[in-house]
Design a protein around this motif. Structure first.
Motif, PDB file in Angstrom:
ATOM      1  N   LEU A  40       0.720  -1.340   0.109  1.00 36.70           N
ATOM      2  CA  LEU A  40      -0.021   0.075   0.031  1.00 36.70           C
ATOM      3  C   LEU A  40       0.924   1.357  -0.178  1.00 36.70           C
ATOM      4  N   GLY A  41       2.137   1.243  -0.443  1.00 41.62           N
ATOM      5  CA  GLY A  41       2.830   2.313  -0.693  1.00 41.62           C
ATOM      6  C   GLY A  41       2.499   3.411  -1.231  1.00 41.62           C
ATOM      7  N   GLY A  42       1.800   3.115  -2.581  1.00 46.24           N
ATOM      8  CA  GLY A  42       1.128   4.363  -3.443  1.00 46.24           C
ATOM      9  C   GLY A  42       0.049   5.010  -2.824  1.00 46.24           C
ATOM     10  N   LEU A  43      -0.758   4.367  -1.901  1.00 42.96           N
ATOM     11  CA  LEU A  43      -1.797   4.744  -1.132  1.00 42.96           C
ATOM     12  C   LEU A  43      -1.368   5.803   0.238  1.00 42.96           C
ATOM     13  N   ARG A  44      -0.681   5.283   0.568  1.00 43.58           N
ATOM     14  CA  ARG A  44       0.095   6.066   1.745  1.00 43.58           C
ATOM     15  C   ARG A  44       0.920   7.450   1.148  1.00 43.58           C
ATOM     16  N   ASN A  45       1.532   7.107   0.087  1.00 44.59           N
ATOM     17  CA  ASN A  45       2.061   8.439  -0.469  1.00 44.59           C
ATOM     18  C   ASN A  45       0.960   9.390  -0.691  1.00 44.59           C
ATOM     19  N   ASP A  46      -0.210   8.770  -1.523  1.00 38.21           N
ATOM     20  CA  ASP A  46      -1.174   9.582  -1.747  1.00 38.21           C
ATOM     21  C   ASP A  46      -1.739  10.388  -0.560  1.00 38.21           C
ATOM     22  N   VAL A  47      -1.905   9.776   0.445  1.00 40.13           N
ATOM     23  CA  VAL A  47      -2.751  10.539   1.722  1.00 40.13           C
ATOM     24  C   VAL A  47      -1.695  11.315   2.289  1.00 40.13           C
ATOM     25  N   ARG A  48      -0.499  10.928   2.251  1.00 42.12           N
ATOM     26  CA  ARG A  48       0.549  12.276   2.737  1.00 42.12           C
ATOM     27  C   ARG A  48       0.372  13.472   1.748  1.00 42.12           C
ATOM     28  N   ARG A  49       0.494  13.053   0.554  1.00 41.99           N
ATOM     29  CA  ARG A  49       0.279  14.536  -0.551  1.00 41.99           C
ATOM     30  C   ARG A  49      -0.951  15.173  -0.440  1.00 41.99           C
ATOM     31  N   ARG A  50      -2.046  14.339  -0.201  1.00 42.69           N
ATOM     32  CA  ARG A  50      -3.409  14.815  -0.536  1.00 42.69           C
ATOM     33  C   ARG A  50      -4.181  15.139   0.842  1.00 42.69           C
ATOM     34  N   GLY A  51      -3.347  14.790   1.647  1.00 39.80           N
ATOM     35  CA  GLY A  51      -4.146  14.921   3.128  1.00 39.80           C
ATOM     36  C   GLY A  51      -4.873  15.967   3.688  1.00 39.80           C
ATOM     37  N   ARG A  52      -4.114  17.120   3.343  1.00 37.45           N
ATOM     38  CA  ARG A  52      -4.714  18.482   3.732  1.00 37.45           C
ATOM     39  C   ARG A  52      -5.833  18.751   3.053  1.00 37.45           C
ATOM     40  N   CYS A  53      -6.229  18.096   1.899  1.00 37.51           N
ATOM     41  CA  CYS A  53      -7.400  18.421   0.874  1.00 37.51           C
ATOM     42  C   CYS A  53      -8.647  17.636   1.247  1.00 37.51           C
ATOM     43  N   TYR A  54      -8.292  16.584   2.216  1.00 36.62           N
ATOM     44  CA  TYR A  54      -9.378  15.610   2.171  1.00 36.62           C
ATOM     45  C   TYR A  54     -10.597  16.254   2.924  1.00 36.62           C
ATOM     46  N   ALA A  55     -10.036  17.033   3.861  1.00 36.81           N
ATOM     47  CA  ALA A  55     -11.203  17.641   4.680  1.00 36.81           C
ATOM     48  C   ALA A  55     -12.111  18.651   3.926  1.00 36.81           C
ATOM     49  N   SER A  56     -11.566  19.257   2.977  1.00 35.70           N
ATOM     50  CA  SER A  56     -12.514  20.294   2.182  1.00 35.70           C
ATOM     51  C   SER A  56     -13.255  19.533   1.079  1.00 35.70           C
ATOM     52  N   ASP A  57     -12.791  18.279   1.012  1.00 35.50           N
ATOM     53  CA  ASP A  57     -13.658  17.427  -0.164  1.00 35.50           C
ATOM     54  C   ASP A  57     -14.847  17.167   0.241  1.00 35.50           C
TER      55      ASP A  57
END
Length: 123
Positions: free
Chosen positions: A32-49
């Motif tokens: 799940l390395g790609g998923l973890r990288n994606d969460v790290r990169r886009r984590g600050r955007c998830y709440a506004s989504d």
């Protein structure tokens, strides 16, 4: 001739990997390395989504989209539910099809977020 101030349009650059980061579709070699990288990169955007839909400026768009998706998912559920009811001698009908479509829609909206997930009985 009057001189008008020229507007400077800056184009946003697409995301580029920084130091030590891998490209979005590059293999990481970890579970799940790609998923973890994606969460790290886009984590600050998830709440506004999740919260942008409830802002007053977006209420009309949200209502229109919700109604469209409701009827777009309900019509095939009724049609295929009728076919399943006839094919299964009443074991699986319209109500079960609507419930299964609702369940898969909820799971999809919460977890998936990918364009290739197929919603409905024909997937």
């Amino acid at each position: 001739m009057t001189s008008q101030p020229q507007q400077i349009v800056q184009r946003r650059r697409s995301w580029r990997p920084g130091d030590g980061e891998k490209r979005p579709l590059e293999r990481t070699g970890k579970c799940l390395g790609g998923l973890r990288n994606d969460v790290r990169r886009r984590g600050r955007c998830y709440a506004s989504d999740w919260t942008d839909a409830f802002k007053p400026v977006n209420q009309q768009k949200t209502l229109a989209t919700t109604l469209f998706l409701f009827f777009a998912c309900l019509a095939p559920a009724i049609a295929f539910g009728t076919l399943f009811d006839e094919g299964s001698n009443g074991a699986f009908g319209v109500v079960e099809m609507i419930m299964s479509s609702a369940y898969t829609g909820i799971v999809y909206s919460v977890t998936s977020g990918q364009p290739l997930a197929i919603l409905g009985a024909t997937g």
